[in-house]
Scaffold this motif. Structure first.
Motif, PDB file in Angstrom:
ATOM      1  N   ASN A  79       0.810  -1.213   0.000  1.00 36.03           N
ATOM      2  CA  ASN A  79       0.000   0.000   0.000  1.00 36.03           C
ATOM      3  C   ASN A  79       0.846   1.267   0.000  1.00 36.03           C
ATOM      4  N   SER A 127      -9.032   3.801 -12.138  1.00 39.73           N
ATOM      5  CA  SER A 127      -9.134   3.213 -10.799  1.00 39.73           C
ATOM      6  C   SER A 127      -8.392   1.883 -10.678  1.00 39.73           C
ATOM      7  N   GLU A 128      -8.112   1.254 -11.808  1.00 38.73           N
ATOM      8  CA  GLU A 128      -7.408  -0.021 -11.742  1.00 38.73           C
ATOM      9  C   GLU A 128      -6.666  -0.264 -13.046  1.00 38.73           C
ATOM     10  N   SER A 139      -4.480  -0.842  -7.803  1.00 41.11           N
ATOM     11  CA  SER A 139      -5.784  -0.271  -7.461  1.00 41.11           C
ATOM     12  C   SER A 139      -5.552   1.154  -6.984  1.00 41.11           C
ATOM     13  N   ASN A 147      -7.256   4.778  -5.522  1.00 42.77           N
ATOM     14  CA  ASN A 147      -8.395   5.468  -4.899  1.00 42.77           C
ATOM     15  C   ASN A 147      -8.040   6.946  -4.787  1.00 42.77           C
ATOM     16  N   LYS A 148      -8.513   7.722  -5.749  1.00 41.51           N
ATOM     17  CA  LYS A 148      -8.133   9.130  -5.813  1.00 41.51           C
ATOM     18  C   LYS A 148      -8.649   9.927  -4.621  1.00 41.51           C
ATOM     19  N   SER A 149      -9.868   9.651  -4.189  1.00 44.34           N
ATOM     20  CA  SER A 149     -10.437  10.421  -3.086  1.00 44.34           C
ATOM     21  C   SER A 149      -9.686  10.171  -1.784  1.00 44.34           C
ATOM     22  N   ALA A 150      -9.227   8.941  -1.600  1.00 40.50           N
ATOM     23  CA  ALA A 150      -8.476   8.598  -0.390  1.00 40.50           C
ATOM     24  C   ALA A 150      -6.993   8.887  -0.539  1.00 40.50           C
ATOM     25  N   LYS A 151      -6.570   9.221  -1.744  1.00 37.35           N
ATOM     26  CA  LYS A 151      -5.151   9.445  -2.047  1.00 37.35           C
ATOM     27  C   LYS A 151      -4.316   8.235  -1.639  1.00 37.35           C
ATOM     28  N   GLN A 152      -4.798   7.081  -2.081  1.00 34.08           N
ATOM     29  CA  GLN A 152      -4.105   5.834  -1.792  1.00 34.08           C
ATOM     30  C   GLN A 152      -4.066   4.971  -3.046  1.00 34.08           C
ATOM     31  N   PHE A 153      -3.034   4.177  -3.160  1.00 29.48           N
ATOM     32  CA  PHE A 153      -2.962   3.207  -4.237  1.00 29.48           C
ATOM     33  C   PHE A 153      -2.189   1.989  -3.755  1.00 29.48           C
TER      34      PHE A 153
END
Lengths: 110, 113
Positions: free
Chosen positions: A22, A55-56, A65, A67-73
């Motif tokens: 992550n 998104s993927e 994967s 996640n733009k809103s969470a600023k995580q990939f």
């Protein structure tokens, strides 16, 4: 200040299992997120990359994967193999500058 | 196609000695990077060249580090004098253009005693 935070620091997975690494970022100016694979004694090599409007992304056994809103990939390695044992780095790009995470050492046990 | 070439691969020196690293990028690549990689860490940019111009050297400790890229091809990174804390892997990378995929060399592992 670490621009890209990566976890876990190390990961041990059984052969055939799923490896998940992550990354999180704060800089919304990042427009490209590559993952690099580094074997001992070698330089990092580009594995797979994604842009924030997707998104993927999947390439073989490797999937990002995002996640733009969470600023995580995250990087998912399906059917992990002993040959996948390496250090993995995520990164973010803004302008002409790349910022790397601290790396995850993956060990796949036969 | 040959990849990024770096030499030497390993270097052991006494502190206060000078040391130099050499990098030959992939043919035709406009952009060249020098990164520092400490043990258990990701690469950190030291300097970036576009052709022969150093366009980003904000992280280069200029009191002891210097770099050059003559003719916009090969590059040399120098440390003088080396300190114990300089022990690390020095990676060179190149890309066709500044925002493109970077291709890394194998690195030079420096040990300062």
């Amino acid at each position: 200040q670490q621009q890209v935070k990566q976890s876990p620091q190390s990961l041990i997975v059984q052969k055939g299992g799923i490896s998940i690494i992550n990354c999180a970022y704060e800089n919304t100016a990042f427009d490209y997120f590559p993952w690099y694979q580094q074997f001992p004694g070698k330089g990092p090599a580009l594995l797979i990359a994604i842009r924030p409007d997707v998104s993927e992304k999947k390439e073989g056994r490797f999937t990002i994967s995002f996640n733009k809103s969470a600023k995580q990939f995250s990087l998912h390695i399906m059917d992990s193999q002993p040959g996948d044992s390496a250090t993995y780095f995520c990164a973010g790009r803004t302008g002409n500058q790349f910022y790397f995470g601290t790396g995850t050492s993956l060990t796949v046990i036969p | 196609e040959a990849g990024v070439v770096q030499s030497p691969r390993y270097k052991i020196i006494e502190k206060k000695q000078p040391v130099a690293f050499w990098c030959n990028p992939i043919s035709g690549h406009n952009t060249l990077y020098w990164y520092l990689q400490n043990l258990g860490q990701g690469p950190e940019l030291l300097i970036r060249y576009e052709n022969e111009e150093a366009v980003d050297d904000s992280q280069l400790p200029k009191d002891r580090f210097s770099a050059e890229r003559l003719k916009g091809v090969d590059s040399t990174l120098k440390i003088q004098p080396a300190e114990l804390g300089d022990s690390a892997v020095y990676l060179c990378a190149s890309s066709l253009f500044p925002r493109d995929t970077q291709y890394f060399g194998p690195g030079t592992r420096l040990t300062v005693l």
